[in-house]
Design a protein around this motif. Sequence first.
Motif, PDB file in Angstrom:
ATOM      1  N   PRO A  56       0.820  -1.216   0.000  1.00 15.28           N
ATOM      2  CA  PRO A  56       0.000   0.000   0.000  1.00 15.28           C
ATOM      3  C   PRO A  56       0.853   1.265   0.000  1.00 15.28           C
ATOM      4  N   PHE A  57       1.996   1.165   0.638  1.00 16.61           N
ATOM      5  CA  PHE A  57       2.907   2.319   0.690  1.00 16.61           C
ATOM      6  C   PHE A  57       3.380   2.672  -0.728  1.00 16.61           C
ATOM      7  N   PHE A  58       3.746   1.628  -1.476  1.00 22.94           N
ATOM      8  CA  PHE A  58       4.172   1.826  -2.871  1.00 22.94           C
ATOM      9  C   PHE A  58       3.049   2.450  -3.695  1.00 22.94           C
ATOM     10  N   LEU A  59       1.865   1.880  -3.527  1.00 22.02           N
ATOM     11  CA  LEU A  59       0.724   2.346  -4.322  1.00 22.02           C
ATOM     12  C   LEU A  59       0.419   3.813  -4.021  1.00 22.02           C
ATOM     13  N   GLY A  60       0.427   4.138  -2.726  1.00 17.55           N
ATOM     14  CA  GLY A  60       0.152   5.523  -2.307  1.00 17.55           C
ATOM     15  C   GLY A  60       1.164   6.479  -2.911  1.00 17.55           C
ATOM     16  N   THR A  61       2.436   6.095  -2.829  1.00 15.46           N
ATOM     17  CA  THR A  61       3.486   6.967  -3.376  1.00 15.46           C
ATOM     18  C   THR A  61       3.321   7.107  -4.889  1.00 15.46           C
ATOM     19  N   GLY A  62       2.924   6.020  -5.530  1.00 19.36           N
ATOM     20  CA  GLY A  62       2.679   6.060  -6.983  1.00 19.36           C
ATOM     21  C   GLY A  62       1.594   7.061  -7.326  1.00 19.36           C
ATOM     22  N   VAL A  63       0.482   6.964  -6.589  1.00 18.13           N
ATOM     23  CA  VAL A  63      -0.639   7.887  -6.828  1.00 18.13           C
ATOM     24  C   VAL A  63      -0.179   9.330  -6.628  1.00 18.13           C
ATOM     25  N   LEU A  64       0.602   9.523  -5.592  1.00 18.61           N
ATOM     26  CA  LEU A  64       1.103  10.854  -5.247  1.00 18.61           C
ATOM     27  C   LEU A  64       1.869  11.469  -6.410  1.00 18.61           C
ATOM     28  N   PHE A  65       2.721  10.696  -6.998  1.00 22.63           N
ATOM     29  CA  PHE A  65       3.563  11.275  -8.049  1.00 22.63           C
ATOM     30  C   PHE A  65       2.856  11.346  -9.399  1.00 22.63           C
ATOM     31  N   VAL A  66       1.899  10.458  -9.573  1.00 13.19           N
ATOM     32  CA  VAL A  66       1.058  10.611 -10.771  1.00 13.19           C
ATOM     33  C   VAL A  66       0.285  11.926 -10.649  1.00 13.19           C
ATOM     34  N   GLY A  67      -0.238  12.181  -9.439  1.00 11.48           N
ATOM     35  CA  GLY A  67      -0.966  13.432  -9.182  1.00 11.48           C
ATOM     36  C   GLY A  67      -0.110  14.641  -9.455  1.00 11.48           C
ATOM     37  N   LEU A  68       1.124  14.556  -8.998  1.00  8.53           N
ATOM     38  CA  LEU A  68       2.033  15.694  -9.201  1.00  8.53           C
ATOM     39  C   LEU A  68       2.321  15.909 -10.688  1.00  8.53           C
ATOM     40  N   LEU A  69       2.485  14.799 -11.385  1.00  9.58           N
ATOM     41  CA  LEU A  69       2.769  14.901 -12.821  1.00  9.58           C
ATOM     42  C   LEU A  69       1.592  15.538 -13.558  1.00  9.58           C
ATOM     43  N   LEU A  70       0.385  15.133 -13.139  1.00  7.97           N
ATOM     44  CA  LEU A  70      -0.816  15.646 -13.818  1.00  7.97           C
ATOM     45  C   LEU A  70      -0.978  17.147 -13.644  1.00  7.97           C
ATOM     46  N   THR A  71      -0.465  17.669 -12.528  1.00  5.73           N
ATOM     47  CA  THR A  71      -0.627  19.115 -12.290  1.00  5.73           C
ATOM     48  C   THR A  71       0.113  19.939 -13.347  1.00  5.73           C
TER      49      THR A  71
END
Lengths: 542, 835
Positions: free
Chosen positions: B173-188
């Motif tokens: 879950p830690f990996f997944l959360g971090t993945g979502v986080l950086f996808v979010g940042l990229l999308l911005t």
Amino acid sequence: MKFKEKLLKESPETIWQEHCGFLDLSMKEYINIQKSLLMEQIDLLSSSNLGKRLMKDQVPKTIEEFRKTVPLTSFEDYADTLLMRREEELPTKPQIWLETTWEGGEYPRKTAPYSKAMLDTYTNNLFSVMILAASSCRGQFRVRSRSKVLYTLAPLPFASGLFPELMKNEVDFHFMPPVKDALEMSFSQQMSRGFELAVKHGLNQFFGMSSILYYISQNLLSGTRSGLSLKKLSGMSPVMLYRLIKARYRSRRDNVPILPKDIFKLDAFVCVGNDSTLYKPELEKYWGRKPMEIAGGTEPTLIGTETWSRDGLVFFPDACFYEFIPEKEMRRSLEEPDYSPRTYLMDELNANQLYELVITVLKGGAFVRYRVGDVYRCLRLSNPSDNLSIPQFEFVDRTPNIIDIGAFTRITAREIDKVIRLSGLPIRHWTALKEYDSDKKSFLQMFLEVEDDSLENQSAAADILKEHLSLYFRYYDNDYVSLKKLLQIDPLRVTVVKGGSFEAFEKLRGHPLGRINPPAADVIDFRALCGYAGTGGSSAWQ
Amino acid sequence: MAVNSTLFVAIPAAALLLNLFLLLVCISAKKSKLVIAFMLLVASYSIWSGGSLGMRAMIYPGAIFWFKVSFTGILLVPFMIYNFVYEYTEQKGTFTRSLMAVSWFIIIVLANLDLFIKSPAIASENATRSFEYTLTNWTILPILYGVFTLGLTFHMIFKSIAYKGQSLNAFTPFFLGTGVLFVGLLLTVIPGFGSFPIDPLACGINALFLFYALYKKRLITFKMVASRGPLYLSAIIMMTALMTVLYSSFEEMYDRRFPQYIAYKPIVFSVILSILTVLVYNLIRKALFLLFNKTHATREEELRRFSREINESLDDKQILKTFCDLIERNMDCDMAYVLVSDDSGNYVTEAATLPVLSGGIAIRSESPVIEWLKEHNLSITYKDFTRTKNFHAMWESEKSTFVDNNIKLLLPIAEGKRLLALALFADRGNHKNYSPGEITFLESAGAVMSIATKNALLYAAMQKEAYTDTLTGLYNRRYFNSIAKKQFEQAKMHTLSVVLISFDDFTLYRELYGSLRIETVLKDMAKILLSAIGSQGCVARYSEREFIISIPFIDTEATGRIIEVIRNLFKNHVDNKREHGYRHLTFSAGICTYPVSSSNLEETINYAGVALYTAKKNGKNRTQVYSTETSGKALTPEAMRFGEQCERTIYALTAAIDAKDHYTFQHSQNVSLYGAKLAEYIGLDPEHVEIIRQAGLLHDVGKIGIPESILSKEGKLTDEELAIMREHPEASVAMIKYLPSLDYVVPAAFSHHERWDGKGYPRGIAGEDIPIAARCLCIVDAFDAMTTQRSYKAAMSVEDALDEIRRNLGTQFDAKIGLAFIKLAESGDLAIHKV
């Protein structure tokens, strides 16, 4: 859960606890486990014909009663049932039958049935071995589920063939050569192909008989000295190519041979078999990692392993119920076949004493109070530095009535007598003992005294007898062939002593010289009497 | 992308709330390096989402300030992830970390000097805002350094999994959360997402992943569970955030709709705020309570109820059933077994949540499972048990029991080191593990149950002691009577056989071989009887040398066959033990079957006694079935000899009475004669007639012990004297019972002063519970007492005596037998003897 899943999902503490937790046992806990499982075995035996026969139609209620009721046994007590594979007479239905050659007894081979529970225990104990072999201290290990393993073991139905069979569903080991291919190869082809693949793809684990490991290690040295052809290099992994080139460069620069440790980085290095103690330091020198010794066999299953410190075997509490015959009692029982030697349990031993092992195979096994023929030295009763509270052992040799050469062939007085009879030579007295040469290779040293004492007869007798023995062993014992071919051991040395030497010895010591592996002190005196003092190799029994 | 203005603020607010909530939970936990590293990580997420909220909600001091806060949070995240993993994987050496900390500090300082991204321009259109970011040439620097930092982090994780064998599972879950986080940042940075709060959304989702990692995967084990305080605080923060977002809209609406109440605006807002605060506070509290404590609260109530229920009961079976009901109501498990220690110490299934086949699970007392549970007194999953040292000693059959029954959890019910019971819980079908909450609940239930079970077992032991014969372990006579009554009620419409078994020449045997041998024989016989009868009937020790068996729903013939089986078993047993000093010993048995030969239970037992007497009389070592026909057969020579022996004994006893009190001697003779005549008249069989005759002779033998002053007292007896006088039936029995050959007269002699209405003595039994022989004796005893003269009274006429009997029919006397006696006396067939 399969072992490979455990490696991925479980914490190392949990895995260690599950498979190596037995190393935390106190002596009392260890004995309790042994006793509990023996009671289970008695229960199983009591409902089988074999068990009823051995237990004399009684069902012992206690361990003491069991030891009083059941006599010590040898393979002859089981031959009818096991050689004919009479499953209906056994305590549990076997899943697999293992075999081993056995020229020394009445029958040419020995067979041993393995129940499902025995195989489960074997598998679990094998995981313990893998973890311990890959450990550097208590609780710290690294086992890869996809390890590359050099496959230098005899296939099924030999006991070593169980290893890949039991592992195939539990881990994704890559055996070199693949087990399927190995079955169609001779042993030397198997080793050569395996090694070729190991050099190409790397090697993580190495399991094998000590004598074979030693031979391979030496062979490797000569193999790597030859030039690097494009063919050899093709298909090599970049890492292995890099290591090989680096090793060759260093070898040439420093004018030193390439050692296996220059090419391979082993996670686990496990050895088994006779003379392991002797080969281990050499193997460590070659591989840069001290091999971990394990103990086992066809009849006893996998019974012992060394730990992270590689300093003494610990017996698994759930494989067999162990009893020990002290050396003195063992020797007396060899001299007086009717004598019933006294046995001791694990918590009744003395440190630094030799003991012959007696086992009752647990979990539905067939062998009850069975004299395996192995002698162990109890190194210590506990090991504070490793925080172990149970005894540790060292494999010494086969019992003195058996001469085991390179863990391949086993010679007894019965066989030598047969050869002497066939040779028609007028041998008056003989004695045979196992010795080691300066290269740590074991050989059979025979001293004999001929009827006709002329010098001519003496040298002729030595040659004839050596030829007869070689022929006999080549003919009757396939393993003997392997011994010469694989390990390049010449296992026979025959020395004719002057007439009257044996009588002189008897007069000196008050008893005749034993025919097989006489006590070390007797051998020294005998050599001195015959004028061979200070010659010969060293003996395991010395 | 245009976005609703509320959502524009609500998403960062929710993200902030989630992160703050995590942070507050950590604050309540015991601090370790790992917990602190986790808190720092969550704090960086909070700064990120907090800044984002402030920026979007245009909170004072302005968007630029909050942008810098948010950006600082973003830049802190890679290092904080690194730092957390560093602690989690227990890395050594601080150089790299320190270097990393310093470099990220410098980057953050530079970021705040707008080196990487210029402060955003705010654009408002149609009530939506968007931020336009201007990147600089240096923007790539923190990005690359972030990638580098995360690369190092993943390397640490990889090494930890590969070399230390750390589980990947907790990291997922830690990996997944971090993945979502950086996808979010990229999308911005993708044009079009400018106004959508995508990065705080990612930050919020990441917080949920962290929740999951903590709650389900136990990424970190908190030493102390968070109290509710942080949860409430979190609720207040959420309310404040909501109010901050909605305040301007509310104010605008108020001003527009209620211009006349502008002056009251602060009061109205305060009231609304207060109400909303309370509402939201309670709403959040309720939500959190439901989320974390609902099951807990329900189970607490269930536990209280369970405790109440089982404490009201001393019945161990009822307690076990209540426990199973509790499990069924509260646990999602396919099956639960409760095992209780049996007589041999093994644990056998006594109760289960569903019916069990073939007796359920049984575990031997020496099993390593039992040893472990006794030693630790803790619940354990079977999987964990397989990793204990004790598991090595497990028998394969035991392992199969656990595996075949899918047992997942073991719960001891113990008192100290004494394991009273053990509960086993099977898999729940979905292969989900039992949660810590469920295990705690079960352990609490187990603790409650252990006390109740202990009391129940103690009570059961005492009860057992009260109804069993200590020597043989069989039921005693008293308990047999109650069991036999129940059996009789069940079998009233069918059949019930009673068998009385008595050893032959018991006294002689005891004299010859001693009491110890007799005790062994009795114990062996008890075992044989139990093995032969099983659960078919009830076996009890009836007297010193007698056993009694009642078997419902069985006819006489089948009962006879069972007795023959017992006879053979006993004979074989004695034969087998002969070498151990056993001597020949036999038994006689009497059988009576209701309703063929009797009309009620008492009669059945009495007639079985009569049959036993007949068997003894006919030469012993035989079985006699009670019936009028068989009882009427001519006596065998052995029986004749036996009868003669008895006669001699009776004669000796009556002579003793005569010597002491001649009246009583004469009275006994009369009672004997009248009783035998009456028995004949009412159609009893000859054996019964004989028993009554002998009982008549001996019924007052106990008077030998009563002082002569009382026996021949003229005038009314005092209460004390009366009490002494009333002891004579018991005294009679006390004497007769030592004459084994005469003990069959005991029921009649003992009960001849009982009354039909239950007001008699010594037992106060009534109606047909009084043995028929006693009922006969009662009438003739009274008749003779009335018709004979004593020093203190004249003799009553026969007619008056019969009238007196008539008056007392149905009260003192059995009406049927009484009437029969009156008829007999009036017919003149009864020879009246007057002293």
